[in-house]
Design a protein around this motif. Sequence first.
Motif, short mmCIF file in Angstrom:
data_model
loop_
_atom_site.label_atom_id
_atom_site.label_comp_id
_atom_site.label_asym_id
_atom_site.label_seq_id
_atom_site.Cartn_x
_atom_site.Cartn_y
_atom_site.Cartn_z
N GLN A 1 0.82 -1.21 0.00
CA GLN A 1 0.00 0.00 0.00
C GLN A 1 0.86 1.27 0.00
O GLN A 1 0.37 2.35 0.31
CB GLN A 1 -0.94 -0.02 1.21
N HIS A 2 2.13 1.10 -0.34
CA HIS A 2 3.07 2.22 -0.52
C HIS A 2 3.28 3.04 0.75
O HIS A 2 3.47 4.26 0.69
CB HIS A 2 2.59 3.13 -1.65
N ALA A 3 3.27 2.37 1.89
CA ALA A 3 3.54 3.06 3.15
C ALA A 3 5.02 3.42 3.23
O ALA A 3 5.90 2.65 2.82
CB ALA A 3 3.15 2.18 4.33
N ASP A 4 5.31 4.58 3.81
CA ASP A 4 6.69 5.01 4.05
C ASP A 4 7.21 4.47 5.38
O ASP A 4 8.40 4.18 5.51
CB ASP A 4 6.77 6.53 4.07
N VAL A 5 6.33 4.38 6.38
CA VAL A 5 6.71 3.97 7.73
C VAL A 5 5.63 3.04 8.27
O VAL A 5 4.44 3.29 8.10
CB VAL A 5 6.87 5.19 8.67
N VAL A 6 6.06 1.97 8.94
CA VAL A 6 5.14 1.05 9.63
C VAL A 6 5.40 1.16 11.12
O VAL A 6 6.55 1.09 11.57
CB VAL A 6 5.34 -0.40 9.18
N ILE A 7 4.34 1.30 11.90
CA ILE A 7 4.44 1.44 13.35
C ILE A 7 3.70 0.29 14.01
O ILE A 7 2.51 0.08 13.75
CB ILE A 7 3.87 2.78 13.82
N PHE A 8 4.41 -0.45 14.86
CA PHE A 8 3.83 -1.58 15.58
C PHE A 8 3.54 -1.18 17.02
O PHE A 8 4.11 -0.22 17.54
CB PHE A 8 4.80 -2.76 15.56
N PRO A 9 2.69 -1.94 17.72
CA PRO A 9 2.36 -1.60 19.11
C PRO A 9 3.52 -1.86 20.07
O PRO A 9 4.55 -2.45 19.72
CB PRO A 9 1.18 -2.54 19.44
N GLU A 10 3.33 -1.42 21.28
CA GLU A 10 4.24 -1.70 22.40
C GLU A 10 4.45 -3.22 22.53
O GLU A 10 3.50 -4.00 22.44
CB GLU A 10 3.62 -1.14 23.67
N LEU A 11 5.71 -3.64 22.74
CA LEU A 11 6.06 -5.05 22.97
C LEU A 11 5.45 -5.96 21.91
O LEU A 11 5.03 -7.09 22.18
CB LEU A 11 5.63 -5.48 24.37
N ALA B 1 -5.60 -5.29 12.30
CA ALA B 1 -5.85 -4.38 11.19
C ALA B 1 -4.55 -3.72 10.77
O ALA B 1 -3.58 -3.64 11.54
CB ALA B 1 -6.86 -3.31 11.58
N LEU B 2 -4.53 -3.25 9.53
CA LEU B 2 -3.44 -2.42 9.04
C LEU B 2 -4.08 -1.15 8.51
O LEU B 2 -4.75 -1.14 7.49
CB LEU B 2 -2.67 -3.13 7.92
N LEU B 3 -3.90 -0.06 9.25
CA LEU B 3 -4.53 1.23 8.92
C LEU B 3 -3.48 2.11 8.26
O LEU B 3 -2.47 2.46 8.87
CB LEU B 3 -5.05 1.88 10.21
N VAL B 4 -3.72 2.48 7.01
CA VAL B 4 -2.77 3.29 6.24
C VAL B 4 -3.31 4.71 6.13
O VAL B 4 -4.46 4.92 5.72
CB VAL B 4 -2.52 2.68 4.85
N VAL B 5 -2.47 5.68 6.51
CA VAL B 5 -2.92 7.08 6.63
C VAL B 5 -1.84 7.99 6.06
O VAL B 5 -0.64 7.77 6.29
CB VAL B 5 -3.16 7.46 8.10
N ASP B 6 -2.26 9.02 5.34
CA ASP B 6 -1.33 10.04 4.84
C ASP B 6 -1.27 11.20 5.83
O ASP B 6 -2.32 11.75 6.21
CB ASP B 6 -1.77 10.56 3.47
N LEU B 7 -0.05 11.58 6.23
CA LEU B 7 0.16 12.73 7.09
C LEU B 7 0.70 13.89 6.26
O LEU B 7 1.69 13.72 5.53
CB LEU B 7 1.16 12.41 8.21
N ASP B 8 0.10 15.04 6.41
CA ASP B 8 0.59 16.26 5.77
C ASP B 8 1.42 17.02 6.80
O ASP B 8 0.89 17.86 7.55
CB ASP B 8 -0.59 17.10 5.28
N LEU B 9 2.70 16.74 6.85
CA LEU B 9 3.54 17.33 7.89
C LEU B 9 3.71 18.83 7.70
O LEU B 9 4.00 19.54 8.67
CB LEU B 9 4.89 16.63 7.94
N ALA B 10 3.52 19.32 6.47
CA ALA B 10 3.56 20.77 6.26
C ALA B 10 2.41 21.45 7.00
O ALA B 10 2.51 22.63 7.37
CB ALA B 10 3.49 21.09 4.77
N ALA B 11 1.33 20.71 7.26
CA ALA B 11 0.20 21.28 7.97
C ALA B 11 0.57 21.62 9.41
O ALA B 11 -0.05 22.50 10.03
CB ALA B 11 -0.98 20.31 7.95
N VAL B 12 1.56 20.93 9.96
CA VAL B 12 1.98 21.23 11.33
C VAL B 12 2.54 22.65 11.40
O VAL B 12 2.19 23.43 12.30
CB VAL B 12 3.02 20.20 11.81
N ARG B 13 3.38 22.99 10.45
CA ARG B 13 3.95 24.35 10.44
C ARG B 13 2.85 25.40 10.24
O ARG B 13 2.83 26.43 10.91
CB ARG B 13 5.00 24.47 9.34
N ARG B 14 1.91 25.11 9.34
CA ARG B 14 0.81 26.06 9.11
C ARG B 14 -0.01 26.25 10.38
O ARG B 14 -0.35 27.38 10.75
CB ARG B 14 -0.10 25.57 7.98
#
Length: 279
Positions: free
Chosen positions: A32-42, A236-249
């Motif tokens: 699904q063209h994810a840049d980063v995968v994040i797994f839960p604690e432990l 589940a595998l939840l894929v989400v796009d983050l607009d990091l430029a929005a943080v600065r705005r």
Amino acid sequence: MRIALAQTNPVLGDLDTNLVAAKDAIAAARAQHADVVIFPELSLTGYAVGTVDVDLDLEADDPRLLALAELMGDGGVLFGFQEAGGVHSYNSAAYYEGGRLRHVHRKLYLPTWGLYEERKHFSPGQSMRAYDTRWGRMATLICNDAWQPQLPFVAVQDGARAMFLPTNSSHSLDPRQWRAQAFWRDITRFHALLLTSYTVFVNRVGVEGSLHFWGGSHVVDPWGEVVAEATEDEEALLVVDLDLAAVRRRRKEFPLVKEARLALLEREIRRLADEGGDL
């Protein structure tokens, strides 16, 4: 930046099975063209590590972890595991990018009350740092760390634009004490709103003994809006796009993080510590 939240159900004490599950989740995320995968604690050990006899300690640069990280190519991956640290063991989450170890966060606040016995099995970490990625600076806080508002504050002052929150949150045995889902939604929205940052909550599912992990992984944007959420009680595998430029705005519109007054806080915190407030 496209992230994948891997809401998994690890098998307690079975590193081999959990490593295979992580490999499968990474493959699905890459598809699904994810840049980063994040797994839960432990995510590689299961939560109740004190109830098994298997040695679950891993070095952060263990070849098995590096091999998994390489599956992401130039991308990033964050695993939760029991980290070997000499005479200590830590509840850690390590971030890898381009197949290389980039950062390790050791859980700082270890719950040891009710059904939770983390301080019996882990030593607390001693540092809170944001870290650089290809997409900007991020920070990791493990579960109960996010219940200490000073830590997300420090992470954002250190430059983080998104906070990854790998957790093992379970239902309360007594719903009159708290409802975990509602608490976590309030916490992630609180940090996102006041620190004008993305918060990425990645919880597990499944049952270990009397602990029922409920899932509900979600992402909150810098306006405090939940922009994506996984179902409860299912992998589940939840894929989400983050607009990091929005943080600065958003930080220009709502410049709270510029008013940190770090020297003031340092003086007052030192005073309280000198008066015996540090445990």
